[in-house]
Design an enzyme around this catalytic site. Sequence first.
Site, short mmCIF file in Angstrom:
data_model
loop_
_atom_site.label_atom_id
_atom_site.label_comp_id
_atom_site.label_asym_id
_atom_site.label_seq_id
_atom_site.Cartn_x
_atom_site.Cartn_y
_atom_site.Cartn_z
N ASP A 282 -0.31 -0.91 8.92
CA ASP A 282 -1.98 -0.74 9.20
C ASP A 282 -2.69 -1.54 9.78
O ASP A 282 -2.33 -2.87 9.87
CB ASP A 282 -2.78 -0.01 7.78
CG ASP A 282 -3.94 0.49 7.90
OD1 ASP A 282 -4.45 0.75 8.92
OD2 ASP A 282 -4.45 1.03 6.85
N GLN A 283 -3.82 -1.08 10.38
CA GLN A 283 -4.74 -2.08 11.40
C GLN A 283 -5.49 -2.83 10.30
O GLN A 283 -6.43 -2.27 9.59
CB GLN A 283 -5.32 -1.30 12.36
CG GLN A 283 -4.50 -0.73 13.25
CD GLN A 283 -4.93 0.54 13.82
OE1 GLN A 283 -5.79 1.14 13.32
NE2 GLN A 283 -4.58 1.00 15.01
N TRP A 437 -7.78 2.08 6.91
CA TRP A 437 -7.09 3.47 6.56
C TRP A 437 -6.03 4.26 7.80
O TRP A 437 -6.12 5.46 7.92
CB TRP A 437 -8.36 4.37 6.21
CG TRP A 437 -9.05 3.83 5.15
CD1 TRP A 437 -8.76 3.85 3.82
CD2 TRP A 437 -10.31 3.08 4.92
NE1 TRP A 437 -9.54 3.38 3.00
CE2 TRP A 437 -10.55 2.75 4.00
CE3 TRP A 437 -11.25 2.99 6.23
CZ2 TRP A 437 -11.68 2.09 3.40
CZ3 TRP A 437 -12.29 2.11 6.02
CH2 TRP A 437 -12.70 1.65 4.47
N HIS A 438 -5.21 3.57 8.30
CA HIS A 438 -4.36 4.26 9.26
C HIS A 438 -3.17 3.82 9.27
O HIS A 438 -2.25 3.39 9.99
CB HIS A 438 -4.79 3.85 10.60
CG HIS A 438 -6.15 4.14 11.00
ND1 HIS A 438 -6.94 3.22 11.95
CD2 HIS A 438 -7.03 5.21 10.78
CE1 HIS A 438 -8.18 3.77 11.90
NE2 HIS A 438 -8.16 4.91 10.99
N PRO A 439 -2.26 4.10 7.91
CA PRO A 439 -0.88 3.88 7.63
C PRO A 439 0.04 4.67 8.44
O PRO A 439 -0.14 5.66 8.60
CB PRO A 439 -0.90 4.09 5.97
CG PRO A 439 -1.72 5.22 5.97
CD PRO A 439 -2.97 4.92 6.74
#
Length: 504
Positions: A282-283, A437-439
Amino acid sequence: MPVPSEAEYVVVGGGTAGSVVAARLAEAGHDVLVLEAGPDFGPQGDPAWPADLVDATRLGRSHDWGYDSGDTYPWTVGFERARAIGGSSDVNGCTQTWGHRRDYDAWAESGLPGWGTDDLLPLFQEGTRRMRVHRFTAAELTPWQHAWYDAAPVVGMPQVETLNDMDAAAGFAPEEMNIQDGVRVNAAFAYLDPVRALPNLAIVGEAVVERVVVEGGRATGVVVQHRGASVTVRAGTVVLAGGAYNSPTVLLRSGIGPYAQLAPLGIPLVQHLPGVGENLHDQPFLLMSFEGSESMAAEMAAARAAGWAPDEQAMGKAASRFETEAFDLHVLPYSPTHRGEAKRWSIGTSALLPRSRGFVRIRSTDPEAKPIIDHRFLTDPEGVDVAMLMDGAEILRELAASPALAPLVGHELHPGPDTVDREALAAHLYAHPDNYWHPVGTCKLGLDSDPMAVVDARARVFGVDGLRIADCSIMPTIPRATTAMPAIVMGEKVAALLLEEAAR
């Protein structure tokens, strides 16, 4: 409704990508069953929908899976995912960005035909249309958003029309959002509602898939827990769409994954795939907060009195020292309105191309047991991830100190003046990792020669016929984007592959 005993296609997960796959198959006339672990609240406008899931002025939390970092850090980091029809499109901030051409072309160049930018671009366009995405104009920006937008060129972010030019580099633009009349347009509203009345589509909520049934090397169905009973559903094809956390856990409970993890749990091996649950990334993110000013508070109060003043409305793309061809940082002003008098004047930055990799693992065969989720944020040996975030913070500090912005944003409160030195800022970031919140990545696309690949270029699970995956877990690397629209595109792409094969 009861769980049907069989279906031509069983889609596991009615979230962002699952809604797309199910709708596309159903509208083409195929028999489709959607099994959603959370409730199905019905179509848009049904009073059963919780207010926080449809109200775009806040981030919904009423139906969360409860996933978090556990004891990975000295405190708990929440990895919020919605457990309801529509999935995380029910709760996200609605920002729709696509990324850059190099993101997807790199997938195609690695040997994955059909996954390049030109292949996917029509799917981005169609997803944008179906999700009712609206682009704000500069005139619509709130005072807080406009202040950063106006000042952005000072640090090399020119004002541009859109964030979603796949060939563009740095720039600052009003955002594009799937919000209509204050309603968060989730994937269930956009994709499932138009086909809900079809007799060949069944949607069952509160249906937790325990495992995929594999017989003779082929997926033949799923075992579902529904209303206290265990039910087996026969399927012609099983499509997993549980996302980066849940798709790998279903595989692992099904005996598909690294044998060394399965054996201690007493799970019989079906297919040894060491990449299942690995490659999680994730970022990493840093939220910076400022004290604001009386003039900004007055302007924002006036904007709120005139109507809804969106928390997120504009975004910048910038480059760290590690990026030479496009951008690798997001910067986004943030001014939450739902906090009432507890105002926060913030702007965040995210490192979009992380090098660090983590994992998702199961603790038991119980589908309700929380998995072990460890992103291993900021652990890349070269320290590139933390350096990217520091570059982002320095860009924002330079911007905040510019003559136009400084009187409006005031002094920095967090991470604060004690972290101006890069060494101190690095220490702060290592001690306080955060997520965007970008897995993605836990069932990655790849070639059969890659021991860590889980699915091939047609999203077929290696070694198991009749089993596909359609969600962000199959992304081999994360695009430099918020992943809401890329998740829609994953669903569109896999649905197109399935329909192409069904037509043969």
